[in-house]
Design a protein around this motif. Structure first.
Motif, PDB file in Angstrom:
ATOM      1  N   GLU A  80       0.809  -1.218   0.000  1.00 39.05           N
ATOM      2  CA  GLU A  80       0.000   0.000   0.000  1.00 39.05           C
ATOM      3  C   GLU A  80       0.844   1.271   0.000  1.00 39.05           C
ATOM      4  N   SER A  81       2.113   1.186   0.370  1.00 38.54           N
ATOM      5  CA  SER A  81       3.020   2.350   0.394  1.00 38.54           C
ATOM      6  C   SER A  81       2.482   3.478   1.267  1.00 38.54           C
ATOM      7  N   ILE A  82       1.930   3.125   2.401  1.00 38.90           N
ATOM      8  CA  ILE A  82       1.420   4.112   3.364  1.00 38.90           C
ATOM      9  C   ILE A  82       2.385   4.268   4.535  1.00 38.90           C
ATOM     10  N   VAL A  83       2.900   3.151   5.042  1.00 38.98           N
ATOM     11  CA  VAL A  83       3.907   3.170   6.104  1.00 38.98           C
ATOM     12  C   VAL A  83       5.271   3.256   5.429  1.00 38.98           C
ATOM     13  N   HIS A  84       6.000   4.326   5.727  1.00 37.74           N
ATOM     14  CA  HIS A  84       7.267   4.574   5.037  1.00 37.74           C
ATOM     15  C   HIS A  84       8.482   4.120   5.844  1.00 37.74           C
ATOM     16  N   SER A  85       8.312   3.987   7.146  1.00 39.36           N
ATOM     17  CA  SER A  85       9.395   3.468   7.981  1.00 39.36           C
ATOM     18  C   SER A  85       8.821   3.111   9.342  1.00 39.36           C
ATOM     19  N   GLY A 133      10.053  -3.022  22.765  1.00 42.28           N
ATOM     20  CA  GLY A 133       9.243  -3.767  21.818  1.00 42.28           C
ATOM     21  C   GLY A 133       8.183  -2.951  21.118  1.00 42.28           C
ATOM     22  N   SER A 134       7.957  -1.714  21.560  1.00 41.49           N
ATOM     23  CA  SER A 134       7.000  -0.847  20.883  1.00 41.49           C
ATOM     24  C   SER A 134       7.535  -0.454  19.508  1.00 41.49           C
ATOM     25  N   VAL A 135       6.618  -0.250  18.565  1.00 42.77           N
ATOM     26  CA  VAL A 135       6.995   0.134  17.210  1.00 42.77           C
ATOM     27  C   VAL A 135       6.327   1.451  16.856  1.00 42.77           C
ATOM     28  N   ILE A 136       7.108   2.418  16.396  1.00 44.31           N
ATOM     29  CA  ILE A 136       6.596   3.708  15.944  1.00 44.31           C
ATOM     30  C   ILE A 136       6.708   3.736  14.425  1.00 44.31           C
ATOM     31  N   ALA A 137       5.587   3.981  13.755  1.00 42.91           N
ATOM     32  CA  ALA A 137       5.563   3.992  12.295  1.00 42.91           C
ATOM     33  C   ALA A 137       5.365   5.410  11.782  1.00 42.91           C
ATOM     34  N   GLN A 138       6.049   5.733  10.682  1.00 40.48           N
ATOM     35  CA  GLN A 138       5.841   7.000  10.001  1.00 40.48           C
ATOM     36  C   GLN A 138       4.939   6.711   8.807  1.00 40.48           C
ATOM     37  N   GLY A 158       2.036   8.206   5.771  1.00 43.33           N
ATOM     38  CA  GLY A 158       1.662   9.366   4.983  1.00 43.33           C
ATOM     39  C   GLY A 158       1.154   8.940   3.627  1.00 43.33           C
ATOM     40  N   VAL A 159       0.607   9.906   2.893  1.00 44.97           N
ATOM     41  CA  VAL A 159       0.130   9.607   1.542  1.00 44.97           C
ATOM     42  C   VAL A 159       1.317   9.205   0.669  1.00 44.97           C
ATOM     43  N   THR A 160       1.032   8.540  -0.423  1.00 48.66           N
ATOM     44  CA  THR A 160       2.073   8.044  -1.317  1.00 48.66           C
ATOM     45  C   THR A 160       2.578   9.181  -2.192  1.00 48.66           C
ATOM     46  N   ASP A 161       3.461   9.994  -1.623  1.00 42.30           N
ATOM     47  CA  ASP A 161       3.977  11.159  -2.346  1.00 42.30           C
ATOM     48  C   ASP A 161       5.303  11.566  -1.718  1.00 42.30           C
ATOM     49  N   MET A 162       6.386  11.523  -2.479  1.00 46.56           N
ATOM     50  CA  MET A 162       7.709  11.829  -1.954  1.00 46.56           C
ATOM     51  C   MET A 162       7.903  13.294  -1.617  1.00 46.56           C
ATOM     52  N   ARG A 163       6.942  14.149  -1.988  1.00 47.04           N
ATOM     53  CA  ARG A 163       7.102  15.565  -1.669  1.00 47.04           C
ATOM     54  C   ARG A 163       7.096  15.809  -0.168  1.00 47.04           C
ATOM     55  N   THR A 221     -10.262   5.469   4.714  1.00 44.45           N
ATOM     56  CA  THR A 221     -10.352   4.912   3.355  1.00 44.45           C
ATOM     57  C   THR A 221      -9.477   3.678   3.184  1.00 44.45           C
ATOM     58  N   LEU A 222      -8.702   3.345   4.205  1.00 47.43           N
ATOM     59  CA  LEU A 222      -7.798   2.193   4.122  1.00 47.43           C
ATOM     60  C   LEU A 222      -8.507   0.957   4.659  1.00 47.43           C
ATOM     61  N   SER A 223      -8.698  -0.022   3.809  1.00 45.39           N
ATOM     62  CA  SER A 223      -9.367  -1.244   4.258  1.00 45.39           C
ATOM     63  C   SER A 223      -8.406  -2.152   5.017  1.00 45.39           C
ATOM     64  N   ALA A 224      -7.113  -2.119   4.651  1.00 46.73           N
ATOM     65  CA  ALA A 224      -6.129  -2.964   5.320  1.00 46.73           C
ATOM     66  C   ALA A 224      -4.728  -2.527   4.923  1.00 46.73           C
ATOM     67  N   LEU A 225      -3.768  -2.841   5.763  1.00 49.90           N
ATOM     68  CA  LEU A 225      -2.354  -2.632   5.474  1.00 49.90           C
ATOM     69  C   LEU A 225      -1.672  -3.995   5.533  1.00 49.90           C
ATOM     70  N   HIS A 226      -0.880  -4.306   4.531  1.00 46.72           N
ATOM     71  CA  HIS A 226      -0.255  -5.617   4.443  1.00 46.72           C
ATOM     72  C   HIS A 226       1.268  -5.495   4.525  1.00 46.72           C
ATOM     73  N   PHE A 227       1.883  -6.474   5.188  1.00 47.50           N
ATOM     74  CA  PHE A 227       3.332  -6.504   5.343  1.00 47.50           C
ATOM     75  C   PHE A 227       3.812  -7.942   5.172  1.00 47.50           C
ATOM     76  N   GLU A 228       4.922  -8.097   4.488  1.00 47.26           N
ATOM     77  CA  GLU A 228       5.487  -9.429   4.315  1.00 47.26           C
ATOM     78  C   GLU A 228       6.989  -9.312   4.084  1.00 47.26           C
ATOM     79  N   PRO A 229       7.743 -10.355   4.420  1.00 48.98           N
ATOM     80  CA  PRO A 229       9.185 -10.302   4.171  1.00 48.98           C
ATOM     81  C   PRO A 229       9.465 -10.448   2.685  1.00 48.98           C
ATOM     82  N   PRO A 230      10.542  -9.851   2.203  1.00 43.98           N
ATOM     83  CA  PRO A 230      10.901 -10.007   0.787  1.00 43.98           C
ATOM     84  C   PRO A 230      11.423 -11.418   0.520  1.00 43.98           C
ATOM     85  N   ASP A 231      11.248 -11.882  -0.698  1.00 45.30           N
ATOM     86  CA  ASP A 231      11.718 -13.197  -1.104  1.00 45.30           C
ATOM     87  C   ASP A 231      13.176 -13.072  -1.562  1.00 45.30           C
TER      88      ASP A 231
END
Length: 207
Positions: free
Chosen positions: A56-61, A68-73, A75-80, A104-114
């Protein structure tokens, strides 16, 4: 992936970028380069930096804290957004971009790269761990291989083969002088050119 055409590889589902970065995204070398950047920007070791595929390219980092807490950055999908913050750091200023609407986000998906499909990731980690001039050689070989793919001289899956061959033949030196780094860049480009010439013409052009 072996049969991917240039036009297919340039068709990124969420980002509009230049050709080189878009091809890096197709091979995930862009993430490998960002691992190296994260090391130098934030002081993390290679073992402390992970890559997560997020369509979805919503969570950028995301940063995992010691408890163990995780802080996510997010934003909209725009490098500006990132470019503006780089220009105004450490301050944040109002932006004309639309706000992120979480409803408007139905779900966010995450998976390890192959790692088998994306060998460029392992090459980037290898370069980071080795240090010295090897990251410069890896980057130069990647740039030459990506351009060869764009020019339809090699296939998409040939890109990591070129990079690995150049890295295997590179004599790593301490990266203490700019001249040494530039020499590594130049010699890696020449080596990449040799490796590219050894490869067969892409099957898509032989039909």
């Amino acid at each position: 992936m072996r049969e991917s055409t240039v036009s297919e590889a340039l068709r990124h589902p969420t980002w509009s970028m230049g050709a080189k970065i878009t091809i890096d995204s197709a091979t995930l070398m862009n993430k490998g380069l960002e691992v190296i950047e994260a090391h130098w920007l934030f002081g993390f070791t290679a073992d402390q930096i992970d890559i997560v595929v997020h369509p979805e390219s919503i969570v950028h980092s995301m940063i995992e804290l010691v408890d163990g807490s995780v802080i996510a950055q997010m934003g909209v999908t725009d490098m500006r957004h990132a470019i503006q913050y780089a220009l105004t750091f450490p301050d944040r200023q109002a932006s004309e971009l639309a706000s992120l609407d979480l409803t408007t986000l139905s779900a966010l998906h995450f998976e390890p790269p192959d790692p088998d499909r994306f060998p460029c990731l392992a090459l980037a980690y290898r370069a980071l761990r080795a240090g010295g001039t090897l990251p410069a050689a890896m980057n130069a070989a990647n740039e030459e291989a990506v351009q060869a793919f764009i020019d339809e001289r090699i296939s998409l899956t040939d890109i990591p083969l070129v990079i690995e061959a150049v890295m295997d033949g590179h004599q790593t030196q301490p990266a203490t002088k700019l001249t040494t780094i530039l020499e590594a860049d130049g010699s890696a480009r020449l080596a990449a050119t040799v490796e590219i010439q050894k490869l067969p013409k892409p099957a898509s052009l032989l039909a």
